[in-house]
Design an enzyme around this catalytic site. Structure first.
Site, mmCIF file in Angstrom:
data_model
loop_
_atom_site.group_PDB
_atom_site.id
_atom_site.type_symbol
_atom_site.label_atom_id
_atom_site.label_comp_id
_atom_site.label_asym_id
_atom_site.label_seq_id
_atom_site.Cartn_x
_atom_site.Cartn_y
_atom_site.Cartn_z
ATOM 1 N N GLU A 46 0.855 -1.200 0.000
ATOM 2 C CA GLU A 46 0.000 0.000 0.000
ATOM 3 C C GLU A 46 0.887 1.244 0.000
ATOM 4 O O GLU A 46 1.978 1.242 0.595
ATOM 5 C CB GLU A 46 -0.846 -0.016 1.284
ATOM 6 C CG GLU A 46 -1.636 1.252 1.568
ATOM 7 C CD GLU A 46 -2.267 1.271 2.960
ATOM 8 O OE1 GLU A 46 -1.726 0.629 3.886
ATOM 9 O OE2 GLU A 46 -3.326 1.923 3.101
ATOM 10 N N LYS A 123 -9.381 2.084 -1.918
ATOM 11 C CA LYS A 123 -9.600 1.574 -0.557
ATOM 12 C C LYS A 123 -10.938 2.040 0.007
ATOM 13 O O LYS A 123 -11.221 3.241 0.082
ATOM 14 C CB LYS A 123 -8.463 2.041 0.349
ATOM 15 C CG LYS A 123 -8.483 1.490 1.765
ATOM 16 C CD LYS A 123 -7.227 1.944 2.504
ATOM 17 C CE LYS A 123 -7.141 1.353 3.891
ATOM 18 N NZ LYS A 123 -5.841 1.780 4.550
ATOM 19 N N CYS A 168 -4.945 -2.967 2.905
ATOM 20 C CA CYS A 168 -4.676 -2.793 4.328
ATOM 21 C C CYS A 168 -5.860 -3.058 5.251
ATOM 22 O O CYS A 168 -6.191 -4.208 5.473
ATOM 23 C CB CYS A 168 -4.093 -1.402 4.555
ATOM 24 S SG CYS A 168 -3.152 -1.356 6.066
HETATM 25 N N1 ING Z 1 -3.343 0.509 8.724
HETATM 26 C C1 ING Z 1 -3.809 -0.277 9.796
HETATM 27 C C2 ING Z 1 -4.466 -1.595 9.341
HETATM 28 O O1 ING Z 1 -5.656 -1.733 9.262
HETATM 29 C C3 ING Z 1 -5.113 -0.477 11.821
HETATM 30 C C4 ING Z 1 -4.705 0.467 10.721
HETATM 31 C C5 ING Z 1 -4.181 -1.265 12.478
HETATM 32 C C6 ING Z 1 -6.438 -0.586 12.126
HETATM 33 C C7 ING Z 1 -4.581 -2.173 13.462
HETATM 34 C C8 ING Z 1 -6.855 -1.482 13.111
HETATM 35 C C9 ING Z 1 -5.944 -2.274 13.774
HETATM 36 O O2 ING Z 1 -3.688 -2.504 9.146
HETATM 37 C C10 ING Z 1 -3.969 0.877 7.559
HETATM 38 N N2 ING Z 1 -3.219 1.633 6.722
HETATM 39 O O3 ING Z 1 -5.125 0.568 7.299
#
Ligand code: ING
Length: 308
Positions: A46, A123, A168
């Site tokens: 990403e 996304k 992601c």
């Molecule tokens: N990053 C993280 C992801 O979903 C996150 C944000 C991390 C949300 C851990 C919830 C728990 O992997 C991105 N860029 O979405």
């Protein structure tokens, strides 16, 4: 046997000061490694051209704009498409997309073996927040800088297989895999930039976050009998750590390849797309087993509606 040799091109950190050209040089190195290894397709992370800039609160729109690509291919990425074309390798990578209409998306593209862009995904599930959050150890401003994706979860026929993408946070939502599964997807490609720390829960261990990343992708693969390739941008970006853990998951939910470090690293697996067939024709033969008359809440409700 419909075999596709897939490379997961994990990237190490990209610093705020790093140029797109320097990043593309690293991507070209991974691509040439993939060529030597006989890869047919390479998946990059990403927001692969820049640092994970949503960690920074910005108010100056021209500063924000500088993180976005206004065309694809463009001058910085043209060498990547040229190299992919001459290698005969299909690629997928994520970047920040600014459209001619003035919209901003967290986007990924997919090419065929001649480096023609055949698919684009934007996304849908944007984590984080849109205003500066004083409660957080660090910011995660994807809702500030990106609009939710407006292309849905499409799939494309490519290299004699049915392929789709997500990005992601999308990997944590079962609906994402299922909507592609209902289109017969055999390979879901996704990149991620996941902080090693939880900005809202001090002390959440890295191994727990890696577990949740694995859990999300292995269940998506198993429950839709599809290959899943998840590729990280990892390491310390301006002292903000991102977790690694790039994996290739087979249609039974088993991890068949995993990155060992947090830097630029190619993981490889020869993926037989016909390995999807058994699951799709037995336990996850959706047409025979699903009972959609009971699933309405999934599309009619956004949040929880508690019982009286
Ligand atoms: N990053 C993280 C992801 O979903 C996150 C944000 C991390 C949300 C851990 C919830 C728990 O992997 C991105 N860029 O979405």
């Amino acid at each position: 046997m419909r075999e596709i040799v897939i490379g997961g091109a994990q990237m190490g950190p990209i610093q705020k000061a790093d140029s797109r050209e320097a990043v593309v040089e690293r991507m070209l190195k991974l691509l040439s490694q993939a060529k030597v290894a006989g890869c047919d397709l390479v998946v990059f992370p990403e927001l692969c051209l820049t640092t994970f800039f949503p960690r920074w609160y910005m108010e100056d729109q021209s500063e924000v704009d500088g993180w976005f690509e206004h065309a694809m291919p463009n001058d910085a990425t043209a060498p990547l498409f040229t190299a992919a074309r001459s290698a005969g390798i299909a690629i997928s990578f994520g970047y920040a997309e600014a459209t001619a209409e003035g919209q901003y998306f967290n986007t990924s593209i997919l090419t065929d073996s001649e480096a023609n862009i055949i698919g684009k995904y934007r996304k849908v599930h944007l984590p984080g927040h849109s205003e500066f959050d004083t409660e957080r150890a660090f910011q995660h401003l994807e809702k500030r800088y990106f609009a939710p994706g407006d292309l849905g979860f499409p799939v494309w026929r490519n290299m004699d297989a049915i392929m789709g993408m997500c990005i992601c946070n999308d990997r944590r939502w079962p609906e994402v895999y299922r909507v592609m599964g209902l289109q017969g997807v055999e390979l879901v490609m996704l990149g991620y930039n996941t902080p090693s720390l939880n900005s809202q829960l001090a002390g959440e261990a890295l191994e727990r976050r890696l577990y949740h990343s694995d859990l999300s992708m292995t269940s998506g693969a198993y429950q839709n009998s599809t290959w899943v390739v998840g590729v990280a941008k990892a390491g310390d970006e301006d002292s903000h750590p991102l977790m690694a853990g790039s994996i290739i998951v087979d249609p039974n939910g088993y991890v068949v390849a995993r990155a060992s470090g947090e830097g630029d690293e190619l993981i490889i697996h020869a993926c037989d797309m016909d390995a999807c067939n058994f699951g799709k024709s037995t336990v996850f033969d959706f047409g025979r087993h699903r009972r959609i008359e009971h699933y309405a809440r999934i599309c009619e409700q956004t949040g929880v509606e508690l019982p009286d």
